[in-house]
Design a protein around this motif. Structure first.
Motif: not given
Length: 133
Positions: A26-28, A30-33, A131
């Motif tokens: 989820k964090a990946v 959210e931080s990589n549109p 990623l």
């Protein structure tokens, strides 16, 4: 917008809340549109590991256009066969991801599979930018 190829592991993690990679995945995202790209064999593989609710959520994600699925054709079979012969540990889903990387030029991949995707290369020798969830 940039494009990212998505492997099976992050899809399983995203749609299985108790997966050890759930929060990192989820964090990946959210931080990589980015536009997310994958293949039907990856969806098939992910569905194998998900519960009925997880499968439904994944397919809804696809249906809503959150994940673009690149088409494969019979013309791709020789190249898929070549990839599977080149990498003994490669499964068919991974072969399709390397193939679409070659076809689209996208070499950024969202995966939990560091060991394999650090080894795989496109025909031109390009490495994948990982990623990791």
């Amino acid at each position: 917008m940039r494009n990212i190829i998505v492997d099976t592991g992050p899809l399983v993690a995203l749609f299985h809340a108790r997966d050890k990679h759930h929060e990192p995945a989820k964090a990946v995202l959210e931080s990589n549109p980015a536009a997310l790209v994958s293949t039907w064999p990856v969806i098939t593989e992910a569905c194998h590991f998900l519960s009925q609710a997880g499968r439904h959520a994944l397919l809804t994600f696809v249906r809503r256009g959150a994940l673009r699925l690149e088409a494969l054709s019979v013309e791709d079979v020789p190249q898929l066969d070549e990839l599977l012969a080149r990498y003994e540990r490669m499964d068919f889903a991974d072969a399709t991801l390397v193939l679409i990387a070659e076809k689209t030029g996208i070499t950024e991949i969202f995966t939990v599979d560091r060991r394999d995707f650090e080894v795989y290369r496109t025909r031109s020798g390009r490495r994948f930018r990982l990623l990791l969830a």
